[in-house]
Motif scaffolding. Sequence first.
Motif, PDB file in Angstrom:
ATOM      1  N   VAL A  44       0.819  -1.216   0.000  1.00  0.00           N
ATOM      2  CA  VAL A  44       0.000   0.000   0.000  1.00  0.00           C
ATOM      3  C   VAL A  44       0.854   1.269   0.000  1.00  0.00           C
ATOM      4  N   ALA A  45       1.980   1.252   0.710  1.00  0.00           N
ATOM      5  CA  ALA A  45       2.756   2.477   0.947  1.00  0.00           C
ATOM      6  C   ALA A  45       3.124   3.246  -0.325  1.00  0.00           C
ATOM      7  N   PRO A  46       3.682   2.608  -1.358  1.00  0.00           N
ATOM      8  CA  PRO A  46       4.060   3.399  -2.548  1.00  0.00           C
ATOM      9  C   PRO A  46       2.858   4.056  -3.228  1.00  0.00           C
ATOM     10  N   ALA A  47       1.736   3.345  -3.297  1.00  0.00           N
ATOM     11  CA  ALA A  47       0.546   3.905  -3.938  1.00  0.00           C
ATOM     12  C   ALA A  47      -0.019   5.054  -3.116  1.00  0.00           C
ATOM     13  N   LEU A  48       0.017   4.924  -1.787  1.00  0.00           N
ATOM     14  CA  LEU A  48      -0.460   6.007  -0.924  1.00  0.00           C
ATOM     15  C   LEU A  48       0.448   7.227  -1.052  1.00  0.00           C
ATOM     16  N   SER A 274      -7.643   1.299  -5.085  1.00  0.00           N
ATOM     17  CA  SER A 274      -8.323   1.076  -6.369  1.00  0.00           C
ATOM     18  C   SER A 274      -7.347   0.849  -7.518  1.00  0.00           C
ATOM     19  N   SER A 275      -6.069   1.099  -7.268  1.00  0.00           N
ATOM     20  CA  SER A 275      -5.090   0.926  -8.345  1.00  0.00           C
ATOM     21  C   SER A 275      -4.873  -0.564  -8.613  1.00  0.00           C
ATOM     22  N   ALA A 276      -4.731  -0.893  -9.896  1.00  0.00           N
ATOM     23  CA  ALA A 276      -4.665  -2.300 -10.305  1.00  0.00           C
ATOM     24  C   ALA A 276      -3.486  -3.031  -9.683  1.00  0.00           C
ATOM     25  N   ASP A 277      -2.328  -2.346  -9.543  1.00  0.00           N
ATOM     26  CA  ASP A 277      -1.157  -3.039  -9.006  1.00  0.00           C
ATOM     27  C   ASP A 277      -1.350  -3.407  -7.537  1.00  0.00           C
ATOM     28  N   VAL A 278      -1.986  -2.520  -6.775  1.00  0.00           N
ATOM     29  CA  VAL A 278      -2.232  -2.814  -5.358  1.00  0.00           C
ATOM     30  C   VAL A 278      -3.264  -3.929  -5.210  1.00  0.00           C
TER      31      VAL A 278
END
Length: 322
Positions: A44-48, A274-278
Amino acid sequence: VPAMAAAASLMFALGAHAASQQGPVSLVVPYPAGGGSDITARIVAPALARQLGATVVVENVGGATGAIAVQKVLSAAADGHLLYQGSQNELIIPPLTVKSVPFGPADLEIVHPITTTRLVLVVRRDLPAKTLDEFIALTRQTKGAEPLSYGSPGVGSLYHLVAEHMAQLSGGRYTHVPYKGAAPMMQDLIGGRLDFTVMAFSTGMLAAEKAGQYRIIANMSKDKPEQLAGLPSISEAELFKTVDYASNAAYYVKKGTPSAIRLELNRALGQALSSADVTSALEADGRRVPKAMSVAQAEAFYQAEIDKYRRVVADTGFKPAE
């Protein structure tokens, strides 16, 4: 317009704070590095960070079933720079089952749920029960048979309560063996010194089962990850038709955090999840990722969890430990 201004102000504040001496935004994980909770945070951290425009780091603060990490968050400023990653096992159940716990569910405010991890019923490899029905029958034997032993990572934990609730619903006889963590418990299960346990499912368990270390005989949630499609759910048994056990993780901030900050963190987490990679990374480990929800929806979710486990504690007649 005021709401947009508040969000923009928070984005600036978080970004400026991350670059200051006070440090970045921290995801406080109440367990050591390498476990399921830690893996979730690192996904989660990079996307956040992308959503906030700020540095986001994972901070592992293990010990005392999450209580040490809770105290760290409660001792800090209510400014949104420490997000506690927890579930009912750390935030809801301990205050209901251990008298000495110095906090309650209301001391933290939910920002956004992040994952649902299904629970599974795991038995030693040579237990003479290959199906859920056979397991129930085995636990109800009374003549000349010792109760089955089960392990949990601590008195009053989610996994302790789930097993006690199962015993109450089925009339089964179990002997509880508490451990100080999941690792020694699994060593005893694999070594045949423990009959069964309830634990959070991860895809890594499938290789251990295939290697003959133990057997997974039931899914404890009404829905299943695709990796367990061929496994029965415990609710398929008439005795357990109302059962739906899972571990629901979320991010929380200290009570009193300004609403604008909480709203922006909620938005950022919803977008990150909601991002596909996460989503694909979390689902690959057998977890379910919730759709983006508002703060009000998240609060309703949290209150439902609190109410559910108050009922479970009451139904089992569990008496709080010191």
